[in-house]
Design an enzyme around this catalytic site. Structure first.
Site, short mmCIF file in Angstrom:
data_model
loop_
_atom_site.label_atom_id
_atom_site.label_comp_id
_atom_site.label_asym_id
_atom_site.label_seq_id
_atom_site.Cartn_x
_atom_site.Cartn_y
_atom_site.Cartn_z
N HIS A 1 -2.84 -7.89 -3.24
CA HIS A 1 -3.66 -8.45 -1.65
C HIS A 1 -5.03 -6.94 -1.87
O HIS A 1 -5.03 -7.10 -0.93
CB HIS A 1 -2.43 -7.55 -0.95
CG HIS A 1 -1.78 -6.07 -0.54
ND1 HIS A 1 -1.04 -5.44 -1.18
CD2 HIS A 1 -2.69 -5.11 -0.65
CE1 HIS A 1 -0.61 -4.42 -1.29
NE2 HIS A 1 -1.92 -3.69 -0.52
N ASP B 1 2.90 -9.59 -5.58
CA ASP B 1 1.91 -7.99 -5.12
C ASP B 1 0.88 -7.68 -6.18
O ASP B 1 0.97 -6.74 -6.18
CB ASP B 1 2.28 -7.59 -3.75
CG ASP B 1 1.15 -7.24 -2.84
OD1 ASP B 1 0.61 -7.39 -3.65
OD2 ASP B 1 1.70 -6.37 -2.16
N SER C 1 -3.46 1.14 -2.52
CA SER C 1 -2.50 0.33 -3.40
C SER C 1 -2.98 -0.34 -4.60
O SER C 1 -4.41 0.17 -4.82
CB SER C 1 -3.01 -1.09 -1.98
OG SER C 1 -2.10 -1.14 -0.94
#
Length: 398
Positions: free
Chosen positions: A121, A151, A229
């Site tokens: 993402h 992911d 992230s």
């Protein structure tokens, strides 16, 4: 309660301000983040080979030691996207306008060939990706491959091997609740920020960007925020045990950390990264059902033939399950707040092993490839039979 939030830190537009209880069972390293596809580039490279472990025999490293050794291998990832926003021409007619935005995340080097792991993402929809190292050197990165179901994305930079500091990959299966952890990343653009905590829980399930489930996720109370992230979660020996991917804000109305963060386990990442480097993509096996676990009280009340297994709620058309003739429920009943699908098949075992949970079936599928067979012990009413399902390929979205 609000669901987990992906840890993407979005920048403003450069041009003119405008800045994104049933399970469909599939498989990968697990079934299917924080930041916000990309061009897939296949490259011929050697397998992922981790560096020498940072662990010292019988002793844990200090946070300072872990940071000094690992920080050079942690990068800031900047993904540039082009977005279309409406504008008006002098005659009052709407016209599309192309503008540019940036999203910031984290990543870490995994080998001397220049491969870098981050979250899918973080680079989703990116037209270009740049990574910056601890010496402030910035390099263009190409996207080797992405896997929305876990992911995970792998990037690659053109850099001399001596300039790269791969982080050692640990074993997420050996992690225990209460273990100390260290996270390094770029929250809100503050590069290479270190934070500490413990493993708060194991075996969590979070939702992947394509709506499939990611299993065996590590929960931590380390202070993760937007921009973390794709960064590493390390154990007390300085080995990576997970990739920080999401946080839960508890419905507090804020996007900041409240002590609940989630990391994709490194054993999953290791498998996915190797496939991405080898072929540019990951194939996930898929059975194509939704199901509800049986409880002992439900088995008694509904006179089920066994007190364990999965009640088939739905069968996806064209899936391996549908081709094998599995039957979905025709009705439902509620017991203690749980809805149980009835009148369809009850799957009691997979490849000869008794089934007690959806996670168990997902794990069994995860260890197979599309085209492989799985043998299910099925009850249709009181009639017991063995059904062989040829697994298909997981659809793009769940």
């Amino acid at each position: 309660m609000a669901g987990p939030t992906r840890l993407l830190y979005g920048g403003g537009l450069v041009a003119a301000g405008l800045l994104g209880s049933a399970f469909a069972l599939g498989g990968a390293a697990l079934l299917g983040g924080f930041d916000d596809g990309t061009t897939t580039v296949s490259v011929e490279t050697p397998p992922v080979v981790g560096p020498i472990s940072l662990k010292q025999a019988g002793t844990a490293l200090t946070v300072n030691q872990i940071f000094r050794r690992a920080a050079p291998g942690v990068v800031q990832v900047t993904a540039t996207q082009r977005v279309t926003s409406p504008s008006v021409n002098p005659f009052g007619l709407p016209l599309p306008s192309q503008q540019q935005s940036e999203a910031l995340g984290s990543g870490f080097v995994i080998d001397k060939a220049g491969h870098i792991v981050t979250n899918y993402h973080v680079v989703e929809g990116a037209k270009s990706v740049d990574v910056s190292f601890s010496n402030n050197e910035s390099k263009k990165a190409k996207v080797v491959g992405v896997d929305p179901s876990t992911d995970i994305a792998v990037l690659q930079v053109d850099a001399h091997a001596r300039a790269l500091t791969p982080l050692p990959l640990g074993n997420s299966d050996s992690v225990h609740v209460g273990d100390s952890v260290v996270a390094i990343g770029n929250p809100f653009g503050y590069d290479r920020t270190v934070t500490t905590g413990i493993v708060s829980a194991l075996q969590r399930v979070i939702q992947a960007p394509n709506s499939y489930s990611i299993d065996h996720v590590i929960q931590t109370d380390a202070a993760l925020n937007k921009g973390n992230s794709g960064g590493p979660l390390l154990d007390a020996g300085g080995e990576v045990i997970g990739v920080n991917s999401q946080i839960s804000t508890g419905g507090s109305g804020t996007s900041g950390n409240v002590g609940i963060g989630f990391a994709v386990p490194i054993n999953t990442v290791r498998t996915v990264a190797a496939q991405l480097i080898s072929s540019g993509h990951v194939n996930h096996a898929y059975i194509g059902i939704t199901a509800q676990p049986v409880s002992k009280s439900a088995a008694r009340l509904f006179h089920l033939p066994v007190s364990h297994g999965l009640l088939v709620a739905g069968v996806q058309s064209g899936s391996g399950a549908a081709k094998a003739g599995l039957r979905a429920a025709k009705q439902s009943a509620t017991l203690a707040g749980e809805t149980y699908p009835l009148g369809g098949d009850l799957i009691a075992s997979v490849d000869g092993t008794p089934l007690y949970s959806i996670d168990q079936l997902r794990d069994a599928i995860a260890n197979k490839q599309p085209g492989d067979d799985v043998k299910l012990g099925v009850y249709r009413g009181s009639d017991k039979r063995t059904v062989t399902v040829t697994l298909g390929r997981q659809p793009t979205t769940g």
